[in-house]
Motif scaffolding. Structure first.
Motif, PDB file in Angstrom:
ATOM      1  N   ARG A 168      38.620 -35.356  13.239  1.00 11.68           N
ATOM      2  CA  ARG A 168      39.781 -36.200  12.961  1.00 11.68           C
ATOM      3  C   ARG A 168      40.161 -36.113  11.490  1.00 11.68           C
ATOM      4  N   ASN A 169      41.420 -36.404  11.220  1.00  7.08           N
ATOM      5  CA  ASN A 169      41.921 -36.414   9.855  1.00  7.08           C
ATOM      6  C   ASN A 169      41.084 -37.355   8.986  1.00  7.08           C
ATOM      7  N   ARG A 170      40.821 -36.935   7.763  1.00  4.17           N
ATOM      8  CA  ARG A 170      40.069 -37.649   6.727  1.00  4.17           C
ATOM      9  C   ARG A 170      38.558 -37.557   6.902  1.00  4.17           C
ATOM     10  N   THR A 171      38.076 -36.987   8.016  1.00  3.42           N
ATOM     11  CA  THR A 171      36.644 -36.738   8.117  1.00  3.42           C
ATOM     12  C   THR A 171      36.242 -35.761   7.015  1.00  3.42           C
ATOM     13  N   TYR A 172      35.143 -36.060   6.326  1.00  2.00           N
ATOM     14  CA  TYR A 172      34.620 -35.303   5.176  1.00  2.00           C
ATOM     15  C   TYR A 172      35.393 -35.576   3.884  1.00  2.00           C
ATOM     16  N   ASN A 173      36.511 -36.278   3.947  1.00  2.60           N
ATOM     17  CA  ASN A 173      37.285 -36.607   2.746  1.00  2.60           C
ATOM     18  C   ASN A 173      36.913 -38.014   2.287  1.00  2.60           C
ATOM     19  N   VAL A 174      37.336 -38.377   1.071  1.00  2.00           N
ATOM     20  CA  VAL A 174      37.020 -39.696   0.506  1.00  2.00           C
ATOM     21  C   VAL A 174      38.236 -40.234  -0.230  1.00  2.00           C
ATOM     22  N   ILE A 175      38.185 -41.504  -0.544  1.00  2.00           N
ATOM     23  CA  ILE A 175      39.282 -42.129  -1.268  1.00  2.00           C
ATOM     24  C   ILE A 175      39.462 -41.471  -2.632  1.00  2.00           C
ATOM     25  N   ASP A 176      40.664 -41.533  -3.152  1.00  2.00           N
ATOM     26  CA  ASP A 176      41.000 -40.802  -4.378  1.00  2.00           C
ATOM     27  C   ASP A 176      40.228 -41.302  -5.591  1.00  2.00           C
ATOM     28  N   GLN A 177      39.667 -42.508  -5.516  1.00  2.00           N
ATOM     29  CA  GLN A 177      38.907 -43.034  -6.659  1.00  2.00           C
ATOM     30  C   GLN A 177      37.572 -42.304  -6.840  1.00  2.00           C
ATOM     31  N   CYS A 178      37.085 -41.648  -5.805  1.00  2.00           N
ATOM     32  CA  CYS A 178      35.804 -40.921  -5.878  1.00  2.00           C
ATOM     33  C   CYS A 178      35.974 -39.495  -5.357  1.00  2.00           C
ATOM     34  N   PRO A 179      36.828 -38.690  -5.961  1.00  2.00           N
ATOM     35  CA  PRO A 179      37.111 -37.355  -5.412  1.00  2.00           C
ATOM     36  C   PRO A 179      35.905 -36.431  -5.431  1.00  2.00           C
ATOM     37  N   PHE A 180      34.925 -36.707  -6.274  1.00  2.00           N
ATOM     38  CA  PHE A 180      33.741 -35.851  -6.359  1.00  2.00           C
ATOM     39  C   PHE A 180      32.813 -36.030  -5.161  1.00  2.00           C
ATOM     40  N   GLU A 181      33.095 -37.007  -4.279  1.00  2.00           N
ATOM     41  CA  GLU A 181      32.284 -37.207  -3.092  1.00  2.00           C
ATOM     42  C   GLU A 181      32.819 -36.440  -1.881  1.00  2.00           C
ATOM     43  N   PHE A 184      43.673 -38.390   0.008  1.00  2.00           N
ATOM     44  CA  PHE A 184      43.215 -39.264   1.071  1.00  2.00           C
ATOM     45  C   PHE A 184      44.326 -40.283   1.334  1.00  2.00           C
ATOM     46  N   THR A 185      45.176 -39.986   2.298  1.00  2.00           N
ATOM     47  CA  THR A 185      46.331 -40.844   2.584  1.00  2.00           C
ATOM     48  C   THR A 185      45.888 -42.116   3.295  1.00  2.00           C
ATOM     49  N   GLU A 186      46.661 -43.203   3.101  1.00  2.00           N
ATOM     50  CA  GLU A 186      46.353 -44.499   3.706  1.00  2.00           C
ATOM     51  C   GLU A 186      47.614 -45.118   4.306  1.00  2.00           C
ATOM     52  N   PRO A 187      48.203 -44.490   5.336  1.00  2.00           N
ATOM     53  CA  PRO A 187      49.452 -44.996   5.907  1.00  2.00           C
ATOM     54  C   PRO A 187      49.309 -46.345   6.585  1.00  2.00           C
ATOM     55  N   TRP A 188      48.110 -46.760   6.956  1.00  2.00           N
ATOM     56  CA  TRP A 188      47.910 -48.072   7.562  1.00  2.00           C
ATOM     57  C   TRP A 188      48.142 -49.221   6.581  1.00  2.00           C
ATOM     58  N   SER A 189      48.213 -48.880   5.281  1.00  2.00           N
ATOM     59  CA  SER A 189      48.476 -49.898   4.264  1.00  2.00           C
ATOM     60  C   SER A 189      49.964 -50.149   4.071  1.00  2.00           C
ATOM     61  N   ASP A 190      50.803 -49.389   4.766  1.00  2.00           N
ATOM     62  CA  ASP A 190      52.250 -49.562   4.637  1.00  2.00           C
ATOM     63  C   ASP A 190      52.668 -50.955   5.097  1.00  2.00           C
ATOM     64  N   GLU A 191      53.737 -51.459   4.475  1.00  2.00           N
ATOM     65  CA  GLU A 191      54.205 -52.810   4.793  1.00  2.00           C
ATOM     66  C   GLU A 191      54.634 -52.940   6.249  1.00  2.00           C
ATOM     67  N   SER A 192      55.063 -51.843   6.855  1.00  2.00           N
ATOM     68  CA  SER A 192      55.531 -51.898   8.242  1.00  2.00           C
ATOM     69  C   SER A 192      54.386 -52.031   9.240  1.00  2.00           C
ATOM     70  N   VAL A 193      53.152 -51.829   8.789  1.00  2.00           N
ATOM     71  CA  VAL A 193      51.985 -51.922   9.654  1.00  2.00           C
ATOM     72  C   VAL A 193      51.369 -53.308   9.521  1.00  2.00           C
ATOM     73  N   THR A 194      51.111 -53.949  10.643  1.00  2.00           N
ATOM     74  CA  THR A 194      50.480 -55.268  10.653  1.00  2.00           C
ATOM     75  C   THR A 194      49.218 -55.230  11.495  1.00  2.00           C
ATOM     76  N   MET A 195      48.423 -56.277  11.385  1.00  2.00           N
ATOM     77  CA  MET A 195      47.217 -56.351  12.193  1.00  2.00           C
ATOM     78  C   MET A 195      47.566 -56.439  13.674  1.00  2.00           C
ATOM     79  N   GLU A 196      48.693 -57.045  13.967  1.00  2.00           N
ATOM     80  CA  GLU A 196      49.103 -57.176  15.361  1.00  2.00           C
ATOM     81  C   GLU A 196      49.587 -55.830  15.921  1.00  2.00           C
ATOM     82  N   SER A 197      50.346 -55.096  15.123  1.00  2.00           N
ATOM     83  CA  SER A 197      50.862 -53.813  15.604  1.00  2.00           C
ATOM     84  C   SER A 197      49.778 -52.745  15.637  1.00  2.00           C
ATOM     85  N   GLY A 198      48.801 -52.852  14.733  1.00  2.00           N
ATOM     86  CA  GLY A 198      47.756 -51.852  14.656  1.00  2.00           C
ATOM     87  C   GLY A 198      48.274 -50.529  14.102  1.00  2.00           C
TER      88      GLY A 198
END
Length: 499
Positions: A350-363, A415-429
């Motif tokens: 799946r997408n982002r497997t083996y990748n990490v957040i941009d704050q720790c790119p060396f991981e 490491f993209t984080e589209p789930w953090s977009d304003e259009s995404v809610t906990m209800e919509s998932g």
């Protein structure tokens, strides 16, 4: 010189995992041979293979033409070690010095024709039966067209020091310090945890083996990335709980930072790294891994791998909507199919497997700018089916089809984080397709012949057709091409001194 070469060959030299002998062993394991070797843990030493082969030949009667050819190939490759074992009681153990080389040429005829040469030089010093020192260097002109290669360049060749280690080996313990290969799992197109895709590791390695359980643990310093020193600790257990069933479980921790030194807490192979991360507040990129193989009727092998990079347990904040970082392989291998061998395999990450957040790119799960695990990296689906058959002891052929559906996600990239977009809610998932984004689909149909004069002189020819849809992830772009590949290999070893 030939006489002493037969009696006093270096015996505990590991064979590079790119060598043809591993493919032969994996086929023969389906027939029932080499089952006492660690099923999902490579490399093997020359002496390990010889001891198991001679023991298996005493127990089994080989009647299949295909298996006989593969066994004879391995016997011819390891003839000095076989002679050594046969004469050991007469001559006693001795030390030896051995040198060798591999020379080859690879030509690729496509839209733009290419011709490359490659060369390996190696030397091995053995002390009786337990201590081994090995050094090998590898040069290859193909690296010059690899945009991700990092390494030495000389007179049109690029290369690196391939193996350089000192090891102590017994039937139950293998301790090694230096650079060597590590390859865990069963996948044909790639492995999901630790593989030989990213080049050998500089490491401390310990293997322990008994009749029903074995383990290997490594502590390795990786290459520097983003001005950070990087390390990986990994361990894999292999269990043989029932006849013809092999189960593997492992974990790893990749960590680093500017001026980071080796962390003994994170270097403890028995620590559960998720707890260590939480309890000791130490950042790391951790993996949990499982694999399995089941042999049925000495004709079928069912195998699989499963990796967990990240798994969302909670569902309380938007960050918990991040898709799970998972990868898996399932496959079936068949022998004695009209004197042929075949396999079918499906792999997905799946997408982002083996990748990490941009704050720790060396991981990122990279070493020498290459994925440590599967060569396709992340965000992909792979389906492959292949069949091969020996016509006689000199000629074989193979044909197959390979589909790779590659999404836009990469390990090297953001490491993209589209789930953090304003259009995404906990209800919509949040859900996303696998693979992600504009999917590049590569269809590869191929057919090839293999010829070997003997195990030291081999050649390959293959032709194929490649059709790529959404080339370079551009919607509607098509790339299609026929290709022809030619390869020739020479591999020789000499004992220069027996002491």
């Amino acid at each position: 010189l030939f006489y002493f070469s037969c009696l006093n060959a270096q015996i505990h030299e590991t064979i590079p995992t790119t060598h043809w002998v591993y493919e032969s062993i994996e086929k023969l394991q389906v027939y029932g041979f080499f089952r006492t070797l660690d099923q999902g843990c490579q490399p093997y030493t020359r002496f390990q293979i010889v001891k198991v082969l001679l023991s298996d030949l005493e127990k089994n009667q080989v009647i299949n033409k295909f298996a006989i050819i593969e066994i004879d190939r391995i016997k011819n490759e390891l003839l000095p070690e076989i002679k050594y074992l046969q004469q050991k009681d007469i001559n006693g153990s001795k030390s030896s010095i051995k040198v060798g080389f591999t020379l080859g040429n690879f030509a690729k005829y496509k839209e733009n024709s290419k011709n490359y040469s490659f060369f390996r030089l190696k030397g091995v010093l053995s002390f009786y039966e337990n201590f081994t020192l090995k050094y090998s260097a590898y040069l290859d002109q193909r690296f010059k067209d690899d945009p991700f290669f990092t390494g030495y360049e000389w007179s049109g060749f690029q290369g690196y020091q391939e193996q350089m280690y000192i090891s102590y080996f017994t039937s139950h313990i293998d301790f090694k310090f230096g650079r060597d290969y590590v390859k865990w799992g069963y996948g044909k197109g790639g492995r999901l945890f630790i593989s030989d895709n990213s080049r050998p590791f500089d490491m401390l390695s310990l293997k322990l083996k008994s009749k029903f359980i074995s383990l290997q643990t490594i502590i390795s310093q990786l290459d520097e990335m983003y001005s950070a020193e990087r390390y990986i600790t990994a361990i894999r257990f292999e269990l043989n709980p029932a006849k013809n069933i092999y189960l593997g479980v492992g974990q790893s921790a990749l960590y680093g930072g500017e001026h980071q030194s080796l962390d003994f807490t994170l270097s403890n192979p028995l620590a559960f790294y998720s707890f260590t991360q939480d309890n000791d507040s130490k950042p790391l990129n951790g993996m949990i891994y499982f694999d399995a193989a089941w042999y049925l009727k000495n004709r079928y092998k069912f195998y699989g791998e499963f990796l967990i990079d990240d798994y969302q347990v909670d569902n309380e904040v938007k960050g918990d909507l991040e898709p799970n970082g998972l990868a898996f392989i399932v496959g079936l291998e068949v022998v004695d199919l009209y004197d042929s061998h075949a396999f079918i395999e499906f792999a997905q990450a799946r997408n982002r497997t083996y990748n990490v957040i941009d704050q720790c790119p060396f991981e990122k799960f990279l070493h020498k700018n290459k994925p440590i695990a599967h060569p396709v990296g992340t965000d992909f689906q792979s389906f492959q089916i292949e069949c091969d058959r020996w016509l006689n002891k000199h000629w074989s052929y193979n044909f197959g089809y390979h589909l790779i559906r590659k999404g836009e996600g990469t390990i090297r990239g953001e490491f993209t984080e589209p789930w953090s977009d304003e259009s995404v809610t906990m209800e919509s998932g949040y859900k996303e397709n696998i693979p992600y984004g504009v999917v590049e689909s590569t269809n590869n149909f191929y057919f090839g012949f293999h010829y070997e004069y003997n195990v030291h002189v081999q050649s390959d020819i293959s032709i194929g057709y490649e059709y790529i849809k959404n080339f370079l992830h551009t919607e509607g772009d098509i790339s299609r091409d026929f290709y022809l590949n030619l390869a020739l290999y020479f591999d020789y070893n000499w004992l220069v001194a027996a002491i």
